[in-house]
Design an enzyme around this catalytic site. Structure first.
Site, PDB file in Angstrom:
ATOM      1  N   HIS A   1       0.878  -1.185   0.000  1.00 53.14           N
ATOM      2  CA  HIS A   1       0.000   0.000   0.000  1.00 53.14           C
ATOM      3  C   HIS A   1       0.912   1.232   0.000  1.00 53.14           C
ATOM      4  O   HIS A   1       1.525   1.557  -1.011  1.00 53.14           O
ATOM      5  CB  HIS A   1      -0.935  -0.097   1.212  1.00 53.14           C
TER       6      HIS A   1
ATOM      7  N   HIS B   1      -1.943  -2.387  -9.779  1.00 53.66           N
ATOM      8  CA  HIS B   1      -2.912  -1.764  -8.880  1.00 53.66           C
ATOM      9  C   HIS B   1      -4.134  -2.650  -8.799  1.00 53.66           C
ATOM     10  O   HIS B   1      -4.509  -3.265  -9.794  1.00 53.66           O
ATOM     11  CB  HIS B   1      -3.300  -0.368  -9.404  1.00 53.66           C
TER      12      HIS B   1
ATOM     13  N   ASP C   1       2.804   5.742  -6.969  1.00 53.87           N
ATOM     14  CA  ASP C   1       4.023   5.687  -6.164  1.00 53.87           C
ATOM     15  C   ASP C   1       5.289   5.544  -6.991  1.00 53.87           C
ATOM     16  O   ASP C   1       6.391   5.715  -6.463  1.00 53.87           O
ATOM     17  CB  ASP C   1       3.940   4.512  -5.181  1.00 53.87           C
TER      18      ASP C   1
HETATM   19  C1  LIG Z   1      -0.831  -3.338  -5.811  1.00 54.18           C
HETATM   20  C2  LIG Z   1      -0.917  -4.853  -5.944  1.00 54.18           C
HETATM   21  C3  LIG Z   1      -0.820  -5.480  -4.546  1.00 54.18           C
HETATM   22  C4  LIG Z   1      -2.288  -5.221  -6.550  1.00 54.18           C
HETATM   23  O1  LIG Z   1      -2.310  -6.571  -6.662  1.00 54.18           O
HETATM   24  P1  LIG Z   1      -3.635  -7.456  -6.911  1.00 54.18           P
HETATM   25  O2  LIG Z   1      -4.764  -6.650  -7.393  1.00 54.18           O
HETATM   26  O3  LIG Z   1      -3.852  -8.257  -5.697  1.00 54.18           O
HETATM   27  O4  LIG Z   1      -3.210  -8.336  -8.126  1.00 54.18           O
HETATM   28  P2  LIG Z   1      -2.383  -9.644  -8.005  1.00 54.18           P
HETATM   29  O5  LIG Z   1      -1.433  -9.575  -6.874  1.00 54.18           O
HETATM   30  O6  LIG Z   1      -3.384 -10.768  -7.993  1.00 54.18           O
HETATM   31  O7  LIG Z   1      -1.588  -9.653  -9.377  1.00 54.18           O
HETATM   32  C5  LIG Z   1      -2.155 -10.102 -10.584  1.00 54.18           C
HETATM   33  C6  LIG Z   1      -1.037 -10.578 -11.472  1.00 54.18           C
HETATM   34  O8  LIG Z   1      -0.216  -9.473 -11.851  1.00 54.18           O
HETATM   35  C7  LIG Z   1       1.115  -9.659 -11.407  1.00 54.18           C
HETATM   36  N1  LIG Z   1       1.599  -8.394 -10.843  1.00 54.18           N
HETATM   37  C8  LIG Z   1       0.877  -7.483 -10.155  1.00 54.18           C
HETATM   38  N2  LIG Z   1       1.649  -6.464  -9.787  1.00 54.18           N
HETATM   39  C9  LIG Z   1       2.880  -6.736 -10.250  1.00 54.18           C
HETATM   40  C10 LIG Z   1       4.111  -6.053 -10.176  1.00 54.18           C
HETATM   41  N3  LIG Z   1       4.209  -4.891  -9.512  1.00 54.18           N
HETATM   42  N4  LIG Z   1       5.185  -6.603 -10.752  1.00 54.18           N
HETATM   43  C11 LIG Z   1       5.088  -7.784 -11.408  1.00 54.18           C
HETATM   44  N5  LIG Z   1       3.944  -8.489 -11.507  1.00 54.18           N
HETATM   45  C12 LIG Z   1       2.849  -7.971 -10.940  1.00 54.18           C
HETATM   46  C13 LIG Z   1       1.019 -10.704 -10.289  1.00 54.18           C
HETATM   47  O9  LIG Z   1       2.236 -11.417 -10.150  1.00 54.18           O
HETATM   48  C14 LIG Z   1      -0.101 -11.561 -10.801  1.00 54.18           C
HETATM   49  O10 LIG Z   1       0.408 -12.422 -11.777  1.00 54.18           O
HETATM   50  P3  LIG Z   1      -0.138 -13.932 -11.901  1.00 54.18           P
HETATM   51  O11 LIG Z   1      -1.582 -13.791 -12.257  1.00 54.18           O
HETATM   52  O12 LIG Z   1       0.730 -14.521 -12.972  1.00 54.18           O
HETATM   53  O13 LIG Z   1       0.065 -14.558 -10.547  1.00 54.18           O
HETATM   54  C15 LIG Z   1       0.208  -5.398  -6.847  1.00 54.18           C
HETATM   55  O14 LIG Z   1       0.082  -4.889  -8.142  1.00 54.18           O
HETATM   56  C16 LIG Z   1       1.593  -5.111  -6.293  1.00 54.18           C
HETATM   57  O15 LIG Z   1       2.089  -5.867  -5.439  1.00 54.18           O
HETATM   58  N6  LIG Z   1       2.256  -4.005  -6.758  1.00 54.18           N
HETATM   59  C17 LIG Z   1       3.538  -3.611  -6.262  1.00 54.18           C
HETATM   60  C18 LIG Z   1       3.352  -2.786  -4.994  1.00 54.18           C
HETATM   61  C19 LIG Z   1       2.843  -1.400  -5.283  1.00 54.18           C
HETATM   62  O16 LIG Z   1       3.344  -0.701  -6.143  1.00 54.18           O
HETATM   63  N7  LIG Z   1       1.865  -0.973  -4.457  1.00 54.18           N
HETATM   64  C20 LIG Z   1       1.301   0.379  -4.532  1.00 54.18           C
HETATM   65  C21 LIG Z   1      -0.117   0.340  -5.015  1.00 54.18           C
HETATM   66  S1  LIG Z   1      -0.681   2.002  -5.253  1.00 54.18           S
END
Ligand SMILES: CC(C)(COP(=O)(O)OP(=O)(O)OC[C@H]1O[C@@H](n2cnc3c(N)ncnc32)[C@H](O)[C@@H]1OP(=O)(O)O)[C@@H](O)C(=O)NCCC(=O)NCCS
Length: 375
Positions: free
Chosen positions: A220, A259, A312
């Protein structure tokens, strides 16, 4: 996925809101009907706070009075400063969580959960959270907190209290824009957590403390700090491609990408990208922007999977350009997000229903009880 399960509450619509609108497919964000782009170009943090908390853009006299109330509420009770001193060696987010909790003990409306009192508390919290972050930063460096200045806006006063010197115009503009872009974002994890607390009819300070604890996590609010660490590790744009490939091969995430809601570019990202570029050029430090820009290019194939930069991604480089230490990145996010948390809490109170989901039990159901001496 198991039918009936909504893990992570993904795609679950919790309630109605008039505060912000997000279209994740199109990459649209509105605060109370106004696009984030219009607000970023034409407005400022104080005006957006008023819009969120009071429901409409202010007339000049309303804005002046609102600014006056924020300014009047900037000073912390000496006991809160003492609390900060006691926990000064902890992470700034832990200090913020503790000190925000202590604010309640000195809030004149603490026992009043009426709408009017909660608006007053929202304005106070918006002003005070910035002072806590700055005061702690001074104290942990062995300095005394800097008294707030009445002639500075929220962003300028925060930077002034942090460094005890008048900030540059470009620093103030960048900080103000950053606060504005982070001000509200629907049922994000910290706002949702705040709503859960409010839904028990607990008080506003308890709900804000819940939100601060939730924002701290790297999935987050912690992403900007992680991105800046990644930028330093990469060190040069020519190394970005290999770095990204290695991370993805190890099934690691690239921070600042992806996201829960956006499947297009986060509309806030373009403004931070621009600030990162312009500020970097102005200060003669374009290297971070160049590395980030290269990472963005290298990640382009992932756009087909809905993975784009989020707010971010460029934010960390802007904070770094302003000379802010990495462990203040999340607290800075919190300063900007207070009005959004408050408006979500206010909405929850207005149309309250206890938030209490179910869990599907998957453990055994027929275990015979074994006395302790027989286990
Ligand atoms: C923000 C976040 C938690 C959202 O995740 P989510 O909606 O739960 O989506 P998921 O975690 O299910 O990801 C879906 C797919 O995209 C991939 N993915 C998502 N974010 C990714 C990233 N930053 N880098 C690489 N792969 C990513 C996941 O590995 C997953 O792949 P899969 O289906 O092969 O397993 C995630 O994108 C993330 O961890 N981002 C990095 C942290 C970040 O920047 N957070 C700030 C948000 S404002």
């Amino acid at each position: 996925m198991d039918a009936g399960l909504a893990r992570g509450l993904k795609d679950v619509v919790l309630d109605t809101t008039e505060s912000s609108f997000i279209d994740g497919e199109e990459g649209i964000l509105l605060y109370r009907g106004y696009t984030i782009h219009d607000l970023a170009q034409n407005s400022n943090f104080e005006e957006v706070c008023y819009l969120l908390l009071h429901g409409a853009l202010p007339k000049q006299d309303q804005l002046d009075q609102f600014r006056g109330r924020l300014i009047a509420n900037r000073t912390l009770a000496p006991q809160v400063i003492e609390v900060i001193r006691l926990v000064k060696s902890a992470h700034p987010m832990d200090v913020l969580r503790t000190a925000a909790s202590a604010l309640a003990a000195f809030d004149p409306d603490v026992d009043d959960n009426s709408r009017d009192a909660n608006i007053r508390k929202s304005e106070r919290l918006t002003a005070q959270i910035a002072t806590i972050v700055a005061a702690h930063h001074r104290i942990r460096q062995g300095e005394e907190p800097v008294a707030p200045r009445k002639d500075l806006n929220h962003a300028a006063n925060f930077l002034y209290m942090l460094e005890d010197k008048e900030p540059s115009q470009e620093a103030v503009e960048a900080m103000d824009l950053d606060f504005l872009l982070h001000a509200e974002h629907g049922a994000n994890a910290s706002a949702f957590a705040a709503r859960v607390t409010a839904s028990t009819l607990s008080d506003m300070h308890s709900s804000i403390v819940t939100a601060i604890g939730t924002l701290k996590g790297p999935l987050h609010g912690g992403a900007a700090e992680a991105v800046q660490k990644m930028t330093s590790e990469i060190g040069d744009p020519s190394r970005a491609d290999a770095y990204i490939k290695q991370k993805l091969a190890n099934k690691e995430r690239i921070m600042g990408f992806g996201h829960r809601v956006y499947r297009a570019e986060d509309p806030r990202a373009r403004h931070m990208r621009e600030v990162s570029k312009v500020l970097g050029e102005k200060l003669g430090h374009s290297e971070w922007y160049q590395i980030l820009n290269q990472v963005e290019k290298d990640m382009a194939p992932y756009q087909a999977r809905g993975i784009y930069v989020n707010v971010d991604f460029y934010a960390g480089s802007v904070y770094a350009l302003l000379g802010l230490p990495e462990d203040l990145f999340v607290p800075i996010f919190a300063i900007g997000r207070v009005p959004g948390w408050c408006v979500e809490i206010l909405e929850q109170y207005e149309n309250n229903m206890l938030i209490r989901p179910l869990l599907k039990y998957v453990g055994p159901t027929d275990l015979p009880f074994v006395p302790i001496d027989k286990r």
